[in-house]
Motif scaffolding. Structure first.
Motif, PDB file in Angstrom:
ATOM      1  N   LEU A 143       0.875  -1.308  -0.110  1.00 43.18           N
ATOM      2  CA  LEU A 143       0.174  -0.075  -0.158  1.00 43.18           C
ATOM      3  C   LEU A 143       0.830   1.220  -0.118  1.00 43.18           C
ATOM      4  CD1 LEU A 143      -2.891   1.268  -0.254  1.00 43.18           C
ATOM      5  CD2 LEU A 143      -2.908   0.972   2.500  1.00 43.18           C
ATOM      6  N   ILE A 144       1.941   1.296   0.622  1.00 44.15           N
ATOM      7  CA  ILE A 144       2.755   2.407   0.829  1.00 44.15           C
ATOM      8  C   ILE A 144       3.417   2.619  -0.720  1.00 44.15           C
ATOM      9  CG2 ILE A 144       4.975   3.218   1.753  1.00 44.15           C
ATOM     10  CD1 ILE A 144       3.875   2.047   4.465  1.00 44.15           C
ATOM     11  N   LEU A 145       3.809   1.365  -1.352  1.00 41.18           N
ATOM     12  CA  LEU A 145       4.622   1.509  -2.603  1.00 41.18           C
ATOM     13  C   LEU A 145       3.451   2.168  -3.622  1.00 41.18           C
ATOM     14  CD1 LEU A 145       6.471  -1.662  -2.806  1.00 41.18           C
ATOM     15  CD2 LEU A 145       7.411   0.601  -2.785  1.00 41.18           C
ATOM     16  N   ALA A 146       2.310   1.615  -3.489  1.00 44.38           N
ATOM     17  CA  ALA A 146       1.230   2.017  -4.261  1.00 44.38           C
ATOM     18  C   ALA A 146       1.050   3.780  -4.111  1.00 44.38           C
ATOM     19  CB  ALA A 146      -0.208   1.424  -3.872  1.00 44.38           C
ATOM     20  N   GLY A 147       1.072   4.170  -3.127  1.00 43.58           N
ATOM     21  CA  GLY A 147       0.915   5.606  -2.674  1.00 43.58           C
ATOM     22  C   GLY A 147       2.347   6.115  -3.368  1.00 43.58           C
ATOM     23  N   VAL A 148       3.504   5.758  -3.189  1.00 39.05           N
ATOM     24  CA  VAL A 148       4.502   6.391  -3.611  1.00 39.05           C
ATOM     25  C   VAL A 148       4.811   6.481  -5.202  1.00 39.05           C
ATOM     26  CG1 VAL A 148       7.310   6.207  -3.803  1.00 39.05           C
ATOM     27  CG2 VAL A 148       6.161   5.848  -1.639  1.00 39.05           C
ATOM     28  N   PHE A 182       5.153  10.465 -21.380  1.00 33.29           N
ATOM     29  CA  PHE A 182       3.968   9.519 -21.199  1.00 33.29           C
ATOM     30  C   PHE A 182       4.176   8.273 -20.686  1.00 33.29           C
ATOM     31  CE2 PHE A 182       2.342  12.788 -24.322  1.00 33.29           C
ATOM     32  CZ  PHE A 182       1.252  12.898 -23.905  1.00 33.29           C
ATOM     33  N   LEU A 183       5.318   7.595 -21.106  1.00 41.85           N
ATOM     34  CA  LEU A 183       5.530   6.216 -20.384  1.00 41.85           C
ATOM     35  C   LEU A 183       6.056   6.384 -19.080  1.00 41.85           C
ATOM     36  CD1 LEU A 183       8.157   4.862 -23.418  1.00 41.85           C
ATOM     37  CD2 LEU A 183       5.595   4.273 -22.918  1.00 41.85           C
ATOM     38  N   LEU A 184       6.533   7.299 -18.675  1.00 39.51           N
ATOM     39  CA  LEU A 184       6.813   7.629 -17.272  1.00 39.51           C
ATOM     40  C   LEU A 184       5.345   7.467 -16.455  1.00 39.51           C
ATOM     41  CD1 LEU A 184      10.044   9.531 -17.167  1.00 39.51           C
ATOM     42  CD2 LEU A 184       9.770   7.193 -16.508  1.00 39.51           C
ATOM     43  N   LEU A 185       4.344   8.465 -16.924  1.00 37.53           N
ATOM     44  CA  LEU A 185       3.243   8.816 -16.567  1.00 37.53           C
ATOM     45  C   LEU A 185       2.677   7.387 -16.415  1.00 37.53           C
ATOM     46  CD1 LEU A 185       0.756  10.763 -15.888  1.00 37.53           C
ATOM     47  CD2 LEU A 185       0.247  10.399 -18.145  1.00 37.53           C
ATOM     48  N   PHE A 186       2.302   6.716 -17.541  1.00 40.85           N
ATOM     49  CA  PHE A 186       1.755   5.304 -17.370  1.00 40.85           C
ATOM     50  C   PHE A 186       2.431   4.313 -16.406  1.00 40.85           C
ATOM     51  CE2 PHE A 186       0.066   7.138 -21.653  1.00 40.85           C
ATOM     52  CZ  PHE A 186      -1.170   7.117 -21.251  1.00 40.85           C
ATOM     53  N   ALA A 187       3.602   4.283 -16.492  1.00 47.65           N
ATOM     54  CA  ALA A 187       4.214   3.327 -15.547  1.00 47.65           C
ATOM     55  C   ALA A 187       4.082   3.770 -14.198  1.00 47.65           C
ATOM     56  CB  ALA A 187       5.872   3.449 -15.860  1.00 47.65           C
ATOM     57  N   GLY A 188       4.017   5.216 -13.688  1.00 52.86           N
ATOM     58  CA  GLY A 188       3.753   5.441 -12.423  1.00 52.86           C
ATOM     59  C   GLY A 188       2.553   5.063 -11.869  1.00 52.86           C
ATOM     60  N   PHE A 189       1.327   5.307 -12.620  1.00 54.43           N
ATOM     61  CA  PHE A 189       0.289   4.948 -12.184  1.00 54.43           C
ATOM     62  C   PHE A 189      -0.292   3.590 -12.437  1.00 54.43           C
ATOM     63  CE2 PHE A 189      -1.002   9.685 -13.185  1.00 54.43           C
ATOM     64  CZ  PHE A 189      -1.223   9.857 -11.696  1.00 54.43           C
ATOM     65  N   GLY A 190       0.358   2.787 -13.326  1.00 54.61           N
ATOM     66  CA  GLY A 190       0.118   1.373 -13.553  1.00 54.61           C
ATOM     67  C   GLY A 190       0.951   0.510 -12.299  1.00 54.61           C
ATOM     68  N   LEU A 191       1.969   1.082 -12.133  1.00 48.19           N
ATOM     69  CA  LEU A 191       2.508   0.498 -10.599  1.00 48.19           C
ATOM     70  C   LEU A 191       1.731   0.790  -9.547  1.00 48.19           C
ATOM     71  CD1 LEU A 191       6.294   0.807 -11.547  1.00 48.19           C
ATOM     72  CD2 LEU A 191       5.297  -1.063 -11.354  1.00 48.19           C
ATOM     73  N   SER A 192       1.124   1.733  -9.504  1.00 48.15           N
ATOM     74  CA  SER A 192       0.445   2.330  -8.370  1.00 48.15           C
ATOM     75  C   SER A 192      -0.794   1.488  -8.112  1.00 48.15           C
ATOM     76  CB  SER A 192      -0.034   3.986  -8.433  1.00 48.15           C
ATOM     77  OG  SER A 192      -0.818   4.131  -7.563  1.00 48.15           O
ATOM     78  N   PHE A 193      -1.491   1.246  -9.211  1.00 45.06           N
ATOM     79  CA  PHE A 193      -2.737   0.301  -9.442  1.00 45.06           C
ATOM     80  C   PHE A 193      -2.099  -1.212  -9.117  1.00 45.06           C
ATOM     81  CE2 PHE A 193      -4.668   3.803 -12.022  1.00 45.06           C
ATOM     82  CZ  PHE A 193      -5.828   4.066 -10.968  1.00 45.06           C
ATOM     83  N   LEU A 194      -0.985  -1.568  -9.519  1.00 44.71           N
ATOM     84  CA  LEU A 194      -0.776  -2.793  -9.233  1.00 44.71           C
ATOM     85  C   LEU A 194      -0.506  -3.196  -7.910  1.00 44.71           C
ATOM     86  CD1 LEU A 194       0.470  -5.633 -10.083  1.00 44.71           C
ATOM     87  CD2 LEU A 194       2.882  -4.711 -10.223  1.00 44.71           C
ATOM     88  N   PHE A 195       0.040  -2.189  -7.255  1.00 44.42           N
ATOM     89  CA  PHE A 195       0.510  -2.483  -5.689  1.00 44.42           C
ATOM     90  C   PHE A 195      -0.717  -2.066  -4.824  1.00 44.42           C
ATOM     91  CE2 PHE A 195       4.923  -1.939  -7.081  1.00 44.42           C
ATOM     92  CZ  PHE A 195       5.566  -2.925  -6.242  1.00 44.42           C
ATOM     93  N   LEU A 196      -1.678  -1.354  -5.278  1.00 43.68           N
ATOM     94  CA  LEU A 196      -2.834  -1.170  -4.746  1.00 43.68           C
ATOM     95  C   LEU A 196      -3.596  -2.415  -4.606  1.00 43.68           C
ATOM     96  CD1 LEU A 196      -5.150   0.585  -3.126  1.00 43.68           C
ATOM     97  CD2 LEU A 196      -5.903   1.175  -5.170  1.00 43.68           C
ATOM     98  N   SER A 197      -3.847  -3.058  -5.964  1.00 43.40           N
ATOM     99  CA  SER A 197      -4.638  -4.400  -5.995  1.00 43.40           C
ATOM    100  C   SER A 197      -3.964  -5.507  -5.052  1.00 43.40           C
ATOM    101  CB  SER A 197      -4.491  -4.803  -7.376  1.00 43.40           C
ATOM    102  OG  SER A 197      -3.334  -5.268  -7.982  1.00 43.40           O
ATOM    103  N   LEU A 198      -2.638  -5.693  -5.077  1.00 44.34           N
ATOM    104  CA  LEU A 198      -1.904  -6.585  -4.129  1.00 44.34           C
ATOM    105  C   LEU A 198      -2.049  -6.179  -2.765  1.00 44.34           C
ATOM    106  CD1 LEU A 198       1.506  -6.752  -5.698  1.00 44.34           C
ATOM    107  CD2 LEU A 198      -0.290  -8.511  -6.085  1.00 44.34           C
ATOM    108  N   ALA A 199      -2.272  -4.911  -2.266  1.00 49.97           N
ATOM    109  CA  ALA A 199      -2.555  -4.815  -1.062  1.00 49.97           C
ATOM    110  C   ALA A 199      -4.036  -5.095  -0.344  1.00 49.97           C
ATOM    111  CB  ALA A 199      -2.230  -3.232  -0.757  1.00 49.97           C
ATOM    112  N   MET A 200      -4.892  -4.804  -1.568  1.00 52.67           N
ATOM    113  CA  MET A 200      -6.404  -5.211  -1.415  1.00 52.67           C
ATOM    114  C   MET A 200      -6.662  -6.441  -1.135  1.00 52.67           C
ATOM    115  SD  MET A 200      -8.146  -1.941  -3.577  1.00 52.67           S
ATOM    116  CE  MET A 200      -9.976  -2.698  -3.306  1.00 52.67           C
ATOM    117  N   LYS A 201      -5.766  -7.526  -1.491  1.00 52.22           N
ATOM    118  CA  LYS A 201      -6.065  -8.910  -1.454  1.00 52.22           C
ATOM    119  C   LYS A 201      -6.148  -9.008   0.194  1.00 52.22           C
ATOM    120  CE  LYS A 201      -3.765 -10.550  -5.230  1.00 52.22           C
ATOM    121  NZ  LYS A 201      -3.059 -11.402  -5.903  1.00 52.22           N
TER     122      LYS A 201
END
Length: 104
Positions: free
Chosen positions: A6-11, A32-51
Protein backbone atom coordinates in the motif's frame (compact mmCIF):
# COMPACT_ATOMS: atom_id res chain seq x y z
CA UNK A 1 3.42 -7.19 3.49
CA UNK A 2 0.06 -5.68 2.59
CA UNK A 3 0.97 -2.33 4.15
CA UNK A 4 4.29 -2.30 2.29
CA UNK A 5 2.37 -2.80 -0.96
CA UNK A 6 0.00 0.00 0.00
CA UNK A 7 2.83 2.42 0.76
CA UNK A 8 4.50 1.51 -2.54
CA UNK A 9 1.19 2.15 -4.30
CA UNK A 10 1.06 5.60 -2.70
CA UNK A 11 4.65 6.38 -3.67
CA UNK A 12 4.01 5.41 -7.29
CA UNK A 13 0.82 7.51 -7.18
CA UNK A 14 2.95 10.49 -6.14
CA UNK A 15 5.36 9.73 -8.99
CA UNK A 16 2.43 9.59 -11.41
CA UNK A 17 1.23 12.99 -10.23
CA UNK A 18 4.70 14.44 -10.83
CA UNK A 19 4.67 12.93 -14.30
CA UNK A 20 1.36 14.66 -15.12
CA UNK A 21 3.20 17.95 -14.70
CA UNK A 22 6.10 16.65 -16.80
CA UNK A 23 3.73 15.62 -19.60
CA UNK A 24 2.19 19.10 -19.55
CA UNK A 25 5.65 20.64 -19.99
CA UNK A 26 7.37 18.07 -22.24
CA UNK A 27 4.98 16.30 -24.56
CA UNK A 28 7.23 13.44 -25.60
CA UNK A 29 7.05 9.66 -25.56
CA UNK A 30 9.28 9.19 -22.51
CA UNK A 31 7.11 11.52 -20.41
CA UNK A 32 3.98 9.57 -21.33
CA UNK A 33 5.70 6.24 -20.64
CA UNK A 34 6.79 7.44 -17.20
CA UNK A 35 3.26 8.66 -16.51
CA UNK A 36 1.70 5.31 -17.43
CA UNK A 37 4.40 3.38 -15.56
CA UNK A 38 3.83 5.40 -12.39
CA UNK A 39 0.07 4.99 -12.35
CA UNK A 40 0.27 1.40 -13.60
CA UNK A 41 2.58 0.39 -10.77
CA UNK A 42 0.41 2.31 -8.34
CA UNK A 43 -2.67 0.31 -9.34
CA UNK A 44 -0.71 -2.95 -9.32
CA UNK A 45 0.49 -2.45 -5.75
CA UNK A 46 -2.93 -1.18 -4.65
CA UNK A 47 -4.54 -4.36 -5.97
CA UNK A 48 -1.95 -6.50 -4.17
CA UNK A 49 -2.60 -4.64 -0.91
CA UNK A 50 -6.36 -5.05 -1.30
CA UNK A 51 -6.04 -8.83 -1.27
CA UNK A 52 -5.81 -8.65 2.52
CA UNK A 53 -6.72 -5.08 3.52
CA UNK A 54 -10.30 -3.83 3.54
CA UNK A 55 -11.15 -1.86 0.40
CA UNK A 56 -12.19 1.28 2.28
CA UNK A 57 -9.02 1.41 4.35
CA UNK A 58 -6.72 0.66 1.42
CA UNK A 59 -8.36 3.24 -0.83
CA UNK A 60 -8.40 5.94 1.86
CA UNK A 61 -4.73 5.45 2.71
CA UNK A 62 -3.72 5.24 -0.97
CA UNK A 63 -5.51 8.46 -1.88
CA UNK A 64 -4.20 10.15 1.28
CA UNK A 65 -0.61 9.30 0.42
CA UNK A 66 -1.11 10.35 -3.19
CA UNK A 67 -2.88 13.63 -2.41
CA UNK A 68 -0.65 14.76 0.44
CA UNK A 69 2.49 13.54 -1.30
CA UNK A 70 1.52 15.33 -4.48
CA UNK A 71 0.94 18.54 -2.55
CA UNK A 72 4.28 18.22 -0.75
CA UNK A 73 6.15 17.49 -3.99
CA UNK A 74 4.44 20.49 -5.58
CA UNK A 75 5.75 22.69 -2.78
CA UNK A 76 9.26 21.25 -3.11
CA UNK A 77 9.66 21.11 -6.89
CA UNK A 78 7.19 23.64 -8.31
CA UNK A 79 7.14 26.49 -5.82
CA UNK A 80 3.56 25.98 -4.68
CA UNK A 81 2.52 27.89 -1.52
CA UNK A 82 3.91 26.64 1.81
CA UNK A 83 1.63 28.36 4.28
CA UNK A 84 0.90 26.95 7.72
CA UNK A 85 -2.74 26.05 7.02
CA UNK A 86 -1.80 24.04 3.96
CA UNK A 87 0.82 22.13 5.93
CA UNK A 88 -1.67 21.61 8.79
CA UNK A 89 -4.26 20.04 6.50
CA UNK A 90 -1.67 17.84 4.78
CA UNK A 91 -0.61 16.67 8.26
CA UNK A 92 -4.25 15.90 9.06
CA UNK A 93 -4.54 13.75 5.93
CA UNK A 94 -1.41 11.81 6.87
CA UNK A 95 -2.62 11.50 10.47
CA UNK A 96 -5.88 10.02 9.23
CA UNK A 97 -3.98 7.44 7.19
CA UNK A 98 -1.94 6.48 10.25
CA UNK A 99 -5.14 6.26 12.29
CA UNK A 100 -6.66 3.86 9.78
CA UNK A 101 -3.53 1.72 10.01
CA UNK A 102 -3.78 1.65 13.80
CA UNK A 103 -7.39 0.45 13.86
CA UNK A 104 -7.17 -2.16 11.09
Amino acid sequence: MDWVFLILAGVFEMFGVLMINKVNKDRNVSSFLLLFAGFGLSFLFLSLAMKTLPMGTAYAVWTGIGASGGAILGMIFYGEPKNILRILFITMILGSAVGLKLIS
